[in-house]
Design a protein around this motif. Structure first.
Motif, PDB file in Angstrom:
ATOM      1  N   ALA A  32      39.551  27.958  24.693  1.00 11.04           N
ATOM      2  CA  ALA A  32      38.850  27.470  26.190  1.00 11.04           C
ATOM      3  C   ALA A  32      38.564  29.072  26.130  1.00 11.04           C
ATOM      4  N   MET A  33      37.074  28.412  26.352  1.00  9.22           N
ATOM      5  CA  MET A  33      36.248  29.690  27.001  1.00  9.22           C
ATOM      6  C   MET A  33      35.307  29.399  27.971  1.00  9.22           C
ATOM      7  N   GLY A  34      35.425  30.270  29.014  1.00  7.88           N
ATOM      8  CA  GLY A  34      34.336  29.766  29.892  1.00  7.88           C
ATOM      9  C   GLY A  34      34.218  30.819  31.207  1.00  7.88           C
ATOM     10  N   TRP A  35      33.461  31.096  32.401  1.00  4.53           N
ATOM     11  CA  TRP A  35      32.773  31.722  32.937  1.00  4.53           C
ATOM     12  C   TRP A  35      33.058  31.536  34.848  1.00  4.53           C
ATOM     13  N   TYR A  36      32.992  32.804  34.957  1.00  2.00           N
ATOM     14  CA  TYR A  36      33.634  32.686  36.740  1.00  2.00           C
ATOM     15  C   TYR A  36      32.660  33.967  36.784  1.00  2.00           C
ATOM     16  N   ARG A  37      32.590  33.867  38.492  1.00  2.00           N
ATOM     17  CA  ARG A  37      31.332  34.837  39.121  1.00  2.00           C
ATOM     18  C   ARG A  37      32.515  34.917  40.483  1.00  2.00           C
ATOM     19  N   GLN A  38      31.878  36.646  41.313  1.00  2.00           N
ATOM     20  CA  GLN A  38      32.527  36.822  41.749  1.00  2.00           C
ATOM     21  C   GLN A  38      31.781  37.082  42.912  1.00  2.00           C
ATOM     22  N   ALA A  39      31.102  37.131  44.077  1.00  2.72           N
ATOM     23  CA  ALA A  39      29.792  37.511  45.226  1.00  2.72           C
ATOM     24  C   ALA A  39      31.060  39.111  45.829  1.00  2.72           C
ATOM     25  N   ARG A  44      36.769  35.016  43.764  1.00  7.23           N
ATOM     26  CA  ARG A  44      36.033  34.849  42.130  1.00  7.23           C
ATOM     27  C   ARG A  44      36.271  33.538  42.074  1.00  7.23           C
ATOM     28  N   GLU A  45      34.849  32.605  41.396  1.00  8.84           N
ATOM     29  CA  GLU A  45      35.439  31.183  41.245  1.00  8.84           C
ATOM     30  C   GLU A  45      34.583  30.755  39.859  1.00  8.84           C
ATOM     31  N   LEU A  46      35.421  29.397  39.224  1.00  8.32           N
ATOM     32  CA  LEU A  46      35.370  29.221  38.526  1.00  8.32           C
ATOM     33  C   LEU A  46      33.249  28.664  37.861  1.00  8.32           C
ATOM     34  N   VAL A  47      33.165  28.906  37.522  1.00  7.84           N
ATOM     35  CA  VAL A  47      31.245  28.299  36.886  1.00  7.84           C
ATOM     36  C   VAL A  47      31.618  26.725  35.588  1.00  7.84           C
ATOM     37  N   VAL A  48      31.980  27.947  34.829  1.00  5.34           N
ATOM     38  CA  VAL A  48      32.183  26.376  33.946  1.00  5.34           C
ATOM     39  C   VAL A  48      32.714  27.226  32.827  1.00  5.34           C
ATOM     40  N   ALA A  49      34.124  26.128  32.439  1.00  6.56           N
ATOM     41  CA  ALA A  49      34.667  25.977  31.196  1.00  6.56           C
ATOM     42  C   ALA A  49      34.217  25.179  30.529  1.00  6.56           C
ATOM     43  N   MET A  50      34.591  25.495  29.357  1.00  6.23           N
ATOM     44  CA  MET A  50      34.513  24.789  28.056  1.00  6.23           C
ATOM     45  C   MET A  50      35.884  24.363  27.358  1.00  6.23           C
ATOM     46  N   VAL A  51      36.981  23.539  27.146  1.00  2.00           N
ATOM     47  CA  VAL A  51      37.938  23.855  25.514  1.00  2.00           C
ATOM     48  C   VAL A  51      37.201  23.360  24.114  1.00  2.00           C
ATOM     49  N   THR A  89      23.857  35.515  43.178  1.00  2.00           N
ATOM     50  CA  THR A  89      24.311  36.011  42.649  1.00  2.00           C
ATOM     51  C   THR A  89      25.102  36.948  42.510  1.00  2.00           C
ATOM     52  N   ALA A  90      26.118  37.587  41.921  1.00  3.37           N
ATOM     53  CA  ALA A  90      27.209  38.050  41.367  1.00  3.37           C
ATOM     54  C   ALA A  90      27.742  38.563  40.141  1.00  3.37           C
ATOM     55  N   VAL A  91      28.703  39.261  40.425  1.00  2.00           N
ATOM     56  CA  VAL A  91      29.024  39.505  39.159  1.00  2.00           C
ATOM     57  C   VAL A  91      29.970  38.506  38.013  1.00  2.00           C
ATOM     58  N   TYR A  92      29.451  38.606  37.146  1.00  2.59           N
ATOM     59  CA  TYR A  92      29.717  37.407  35.857  1.00  2.59           C
ATOM     60  C   TYR A  92      31.035  37.517  34.672  1.00  2.59           C
ATOM     61  N   TYR A  93      32.174  36.661  34.759  1.00  4.22           N
ATOM     62  CA  TYR A  93      33.502  37.556  34.527  1.00  4.22           C
ATOM     63  C   TYR A  93      33.303  35.748  32.971  1.00  4.22           C
ATOM     64  N   GLY A 113      32.108  41.686  32.537  1.00  3.88           N
ATOM     65  CA  GLY A 113      31.394  41.589  33.813  1.00  3.88           C
ATOM     66  C   GLY A 113      30.622  41.911  33.360  1.00  3.88           C
ATOM     67  N   THR A 114      29.154  40.923  34.184  1.00  5.25           N
ATOM     68  CA  THR A 114      27.654  41.117  34.154  1.00  5.25           C
ATOM     69  C   THR A 114      27.239  40.781  34.912  1.00  5.25           C
ATOM     70  N   GLN A 115      26.945  41.853  35.884  1.00  7.27           N
ATOM     71  CA  GLN A 115      25.639  41.411  37.275  1.00  7.27           C
ATOM     72  C   GLN A 115      24.075  40.119  37.095  1.00  7.27           C
ATOM     73  N   VAL A 116      24.340  39.426  38.190  1.00  7.45           N
ATOM     74  CA  VAL A 116      23.309  38.619  38.081  1.00  7.45           C
ATOM     75  C   VAL A 116      22.842  38.651  39.268  1.00  7.45           C
ATOM     76  N   THR A 117      21.055  39.447  39.338  1.00 12.22           N
ATOM     77  CA  THR A 117      21.259  39.676  40.498  1.00 12.22           C
ATOM     78  C   THR A 117      19.781  38.469  40.512  1.00 12.22           C
ATOM     79  N   VAL A 118      20.262  37.903  41.996  1.00  8.59           N
ATOM     80  CA  VAL A 118      18.450  36.492  41.841  1.00  8.59           C
ATOM     81  C   VAL A 118      17.774  37.519  43.677  1.00  8.59           C
ATOM     82  N   SER A 119      16.634  38.081  43.304  1.00  4.49           N
ATOM     83  CA  SER A 119      16.036  37.995  44.945  1.00  4.49           C
ATOM     84  C   SER A 119      14.716  38.956  44.650  1.00  4.49           C
ATOM     85  N   SER A 120      13.716  38.049  45.225  1.00  2.00           N
ATOM     86  CA  SER A 120      12.324  38.172  44.886  1.00  2.00           C
ATOM     87  C   SER A 120      12.089  39.667  45.443  1.00  2.00           C
TER      88      SER A 120
END
Length: 120
Positions: A32-39, A44-51, A89-93, A113-120
């Motif tokens: 399984a592989m997936g992504w979590y994020r932490q703002a 830290r919360e689940l974004v998506v997981a694939m088995v 916006t969060a660090v995605y793991y 982890g990789t930072q994602v920032t959504v901002s104008s």
């Protein structure tokens, strides 16, 4: 086993980003592989997981906007993120459930982890 995440950055609301996570090292299989994020200030919360069979589990907050794909030959997963919102916006793991040897239990590995920032 190493997981290398990449693709984060600064994007305006409504924009898109694609994250990548590549697994390397010595192992037998990845189940399984997936992504979590932490703002900031949040757990830290689940974004998506694939088995391994391809079934995916998306967080309600990203359904219809994010899409996970997996390249088994390259041991890589991709997270295509569209219609991004400031609350994304969060660090995605990325993580991977790895079996290093046949018949042995799996172990969970995390990327840096990789930072994602959504901002104008």
């Amino acid at each position: 086993v190493q997981l290398q995440a990449s693709g984060g950055g600064l994007v305006q609301p409504g924009g898109s980003l694609r994250l990548s996570c590549a697994a390397s090292g010595s192992f037998f299989s990845i189940s399984a592989m997936g992504w979590y994020r932490q703002a900031p200030g949040k757990q830290r919360e689940l974004v998506v997981a694939m088995v391994s069979g391809g079934a995916t589990n998306y967080a309600d907050s990203v359904k219809g906007r994010f899409a996970l794909s997996r390249d088994n030959a390259q041991n890589t997963v991709y997270l295509q993120m569209t219609r991004l919102k400031p609350e994304d916006t969060a660090v995605y793991y990325c993580n991977a459930d790895v079996r290093k040897h046949p018949g042995r239990p799996t172990a969970l590995y995390w990327g840096q982890g990789t930072q994602v920032t959504v901002s104008s």
